[in-house]
Design a protein around this motif. Structure first.
Motif, PDB file in Angstrom:
ATOM      1  N   GLY A   1      -2.502   1.961   9.026  1.00 30.48           N
ATOM      2  CA  GLY A   1      -2.244   2.345   7.648  1.00 30.48           C
ATOM      3  C   GLY A   1      -2.355   3.849   7.463  1.00 30.48           C
ATOM      4  N   GLY A   2      -1.261   4.470   7.039  1.00 31.39           N
ATOM      5  CA  GLY A   2      -1.223   5.914   6.867  1.00 31.39           C
ATOM      6  C   GLY A   2      -1.316   6.350   5.429  1.00 31.39           C
ATOM      7  N   GLY A   3      -2.007   5.536   4.599  1.00 24.73           N
ATOM      8  CA  GLY A   3      -2.286   5.958   3.231  1.00 24.73           C
ATOM      9  C   GLY A   3      -3.463   6.921   3.211  1.00 24.73           C
TER      10      GLY A   3
ATOM     11  N   VAL B   1      -1.100   4.378  12.944  1.00 22.97           N
ATOM     12  CA  VAL B   1       0.206   3.714  12.832  1.00 22.97           C
ATOM     13  C   VAL B   1       0.480   3.386  11.366  1.00 22.97           C
ATOM     14  CG1 VAL B   1       0.102   2.766  15.152  1.00 22.97           C
ATOM     15  CG2 VAL B   1      -0.744   1.401  13.254  1.00 22.97           C
ATOM     16  N   GLU B   2       1.723   3.559  10.974  1.00 24.93           N
ATOM     17  CA  GLU B   2       2.147   3.336   9.591  1.00 24.93           C
ATOM     18  C   GLU B   2       3.491   2.622   9.598  1.00 24.93           C
ATOM     19  OE1 GLU B   2       3.161   2.947   5.893  1.00 24.93           O
ATOM     20  OE2 GLU B   2       1.154   3.680   6.363  1.00 24.93           O
ATOM     21  N   SER B   3       3.609   1.568   8.795  1.00 25.11           N
ATOM     22  CA  SER B   3       4.843   0.779   8.798  1.00 25.11           C
ATOM     23  C   SER B   3       5.999   1.488   8.110  1.00 25.11           C
ATOM     24  CB  SER B   3       4.594  -0.580   8.131  1.00 25.11           C
ATOM     25  OG  SER B   3       4.187  -0.399   6.784  1.00 25.11           O
ATOM     26  N   ALA B   4       5.703   2.392   7.178  1.00 27.49           N
ATOM     27  CA  ALA B   4       6.756   3.112   6.462  1.00 27.49           C
ATOM     28  C   ALA B   4       7.259   4.287   7.297  1.00 27.49           C
ATOM     29  CB  ALA B   4       6.236   3.604   5.112  1.00 27.49           C
TER      30      ALA B   4
ATOM     31  N   THR C   1      -5.055  -0.676   5.243  1.00 26.44           N
ATOM     32  CA  THR C   1      -3.846  -1.077   4.525  1.00 26.44           C
ATOM     33  C   THR C   1      -4.217  -1.606   3.143  1.00 26.44           C
ATOM     34  OG1 THR C   1      -4.006  -3.246   5.597  1.00 26.44           O
ATOM     35  CG2 THR C   1      -2.589  -1.623   6.635  1.00 26.44           C
ATOM     36  N   GLY C   2      -3.203  -1.962   2.355  1.00 30.24           N
ATOM     37  CA  GLY C   2      -3.453  -2.554   1.047  1.00 30.24           C
ATOM     38  C   GLY C   2      -4.083  -3.931   1.194  1.00 30.24           C
ATOM     39  N   PRO C   3      -4.699  -4.443   0.119  1.00 23.79           N
ATOM     40  CA  PRO C   3      -5.417  -5.722   0.200  1.00 23.79           C
ATOM     41  C   PRO C   3      -4.566  -6.875   0.724  1.00 23.79           C
ATOM     42  CG  PRO C   3      -5.921  -4.619  -1.865  1.00 23.79           C
ATOM     43  CD  PRO C   3      -4.838  -3.820  -1.209  1.00 23.79           C
ATOM     44  N   HIS C   4      -3.318  -6.958   0.289  1.00 25.89           N
ATOM     45  CA  HIS C   4      -2.454  -8.068   0.692  1.00 25.89           C
ATOM     46  C   HIS C   4      -2.219  -8.046   2.197  1.00 25.89           C
ATOM     47  CE1 HIS C   4       0.692 -11.102   0.320  1.00 25.89           C
ATOM     48  NE2 HIS C   4       1.479 -10.334   1.056  1.00 25.89           N
ATOM     49  N   THR C   5      -1.881  -6.868   2.731  1.00 19.71           N
ATOM     50  CA  THR C   5      -1.637  -6.736   4.172  1.00 19.71           C
ATOM     51  C   THR C   5      -2.922  -6.935   4.962  1.00 19.71           C
ATOM     52  OG1 THR C   5       0.179  -5.207   3.732  1.00 19.71           O
ATOM     53  CG2 THR C   5      -0.729  -5.214   5.959  1.00 19.71           C
ATOM     54  N   SER C   6      -4.033  -6.379   4.451  1.00 16.58           N
ATOM     55  CA  SER C   6      -5.315  -6.542   5.145  1.00 16.58           C
ATOM     56  C   SER C   6      -5.701  -8.005   5.248  1.00 16.58           C
ATOM     57  CB  SER C   6      -6.410  -5.761   4.400  1.00 16.58           C
ATOM     58  OG  SER C   6      -6.163  -4.376   4.437  1.00 16.58           O
TER      59      SER C   6
END
Length: 424
Positions: free
Chosen positions: A7-9, A29-32, A259-264
């Motif tokens: 997660g690259g946030g 690593v970042e998916s976007a 990552t965001g809660p949903h992805t986590s």
């Protein structure tokens, strides 16, 4: 030892920077296709805007410190303004909160509030702030119940507390946590500079994401964009690697899920510590008006309307923020733009001839829901799996879903890894 950061946030970036500072090896690593997470750059109408308008406050100490450590000049990135907001409501006179530098804090805020709004409003506002400390230590209830318990008037509930609750917690009064809201009030008004507004002068992607990316590359860290982690490899209760959706195996001694809660929740499965990972949306409507159009101040509040906060981004660009659920989510982008423009016309913020075009950004999973009891339901940084750590804004801290909370949690994950590495 290598730490893989998923997660690259802002939380993942904070963890990466703090680990690299201590000589650790990291792979982020970042998916976007770009860094920044839910606070990143978007291009519209040949200009760079934010994926949703954000507002910083002076209380965001950890975020500002991180930017400073990365060599950022706050004055170039943000316009820092003393507390001064006006909130319009169709059924009430304008409500104003402002500070004056001529008196000590919080006396200056109290006197100015009295002068601008009258004695009755002053008493109610400061009674709530004064009683926030006791509410924070009490059994959690909804913000709506707390406001009624504190005998707040219908005007203040609709015109001040509801827009503030939605702005800070993205959760309606009827379900929002009073304990968390009380903490937000206490932190915001704890000292004068904490209540300052820091309005971004550049796209958010040019703040922490840009500075952190440059630092990571300078320190030899690895960044992989457009890389989605599909699952984790766990043996004997120890995480050893992550698998990407294209079949690549990335080995690591430690992994931070930022990552965001949903992805986590999807990645961690039974190891996810939260009871609920549901979220609320935030919609930002960008309105391009004539270039010589300016608001009376850089930020205005609206209540009793769909539009909630309006930001003057310069050159005639206005950003209108709508937090939380509501009937506006059923409108098409064209209908929503028309609706928002009509609300601004009704309040004389713009004139019909000044509006040129609009653009809607819908962040469907903008923040986790800061509901009653959320403080005890959030996961902790340490997971049940050795070497696996959790970051992101939902991980337990004293803030709702904010960029400051994300930075705090990213740094905490890094601190725990460094502590264990030092011991071993």
């Amino acid at each position: 030892m290598t730490t893989l950061i998923v997660g690259g946030g802002w939380s993942g970036l904070a963890a990466a920077v703090r680990l690299l500072e201590q000589g650790e090896s990291i792979h982020l690593v970042e998916s976007a296709k770009q860094l920044g997470g839910r606070a990143r750059n978007v291009v519209w109408n040949a200009q760079t805007i934010d994926n949703g308008q954000h507002l910083f406050i002076g209380a965001y100490e950890r975020t500002l410190k991180l930017l400073q450590d990365l060599g950022a000049d706050e004055s170039r990135l943000f316009q820092r303004l003393p507390l001064n907001i006006t909130i319009h409501h169709p059924n009430f006179g304008d409500l104003k909160l402002a500070d004056t530098p001529h008196l000590p804090w919080p006396l200056s805020l109290a006197i100015k509030t009295w002068q601008l709004n009258g004695f009755a409003v002053f008493v109610q506002i400061f009674r709530l702030i004064f009683n926030a400390r006791s509410q924070k230590k009490s059994d959690d209830i909804s913000v709506k119940a707390w406001l009624e318990q504190q005998k707040q008037s219908r005007r203040l509930i609709e015109q001040l507390w509801e827009p503030l609750c939605l702005a800070t917690m993205n959760t309606p009064l009827s379900e929002a946590s009073a304990n968390l809201f009380a903490h937000v009030l206490l932190e915001t008004f704890r000292q004068r500079d904490y209540a300052d507004f820091l309005i971004p002068q550049v796209p958010l992607g040019d703040t922490l994401p840009a500075y952190a990316e440059r630092y990571i590359q300078q320190q030899g860290g690895q960044i992989s964009l457009k890389t989605r982690i599909k699952s984790l490899v766990i043996h004997n209760n120890k995480v050893t690697a992550a698998l990407t959706d294209n079949g690549q195996t990335i080995e690591a001694d430690n992994i931070i899920i930022a990552t965001g809660p949903h992805t986590s929740q999807q990645l961690l499965g039974k190891y996810w510590g939260a009871k609920d990972a549901s979220s609320h949306p935030i919609v930002t409507v960008y309105l391009q008006c004539a270039s010589d159009i300016h608001l009376r101040s850089p930020m205005l509040g609206l209540s009793g309307t769909t539009s909630q906060w309006i930001f003057d981004r310069g050159d005639g660009l206005l950003a209108v923020v709508i937090s939380g659920p509501g009937s506006h989510l059923k409108l098409t982008n064209e209908q929503l733009i028309e609706h928002v423009v009509n609300e601004l016309l009704d309040t004389n913020i713009v004139q019909p001839s000044e509006f040129i075009r609009g653009y809607v950004i819908r962040e469907k999973r903008a923040t986790f829901r800061s509901t009653v009891g959320v403080c005890s339901d959030r996961p902790t940084t340490c997971s049940p799996v050795d070497g696996l750590y959790l970051a992101g804004d939902i991980i337990n801290n004293l803030y709702p879903a904010t960029l400051e909370g994300a930075v705090i949690n990213g740094e905490k994950a890094a601190e725990l890894i460094m502590k264990i590495n030092t011991v071993s």
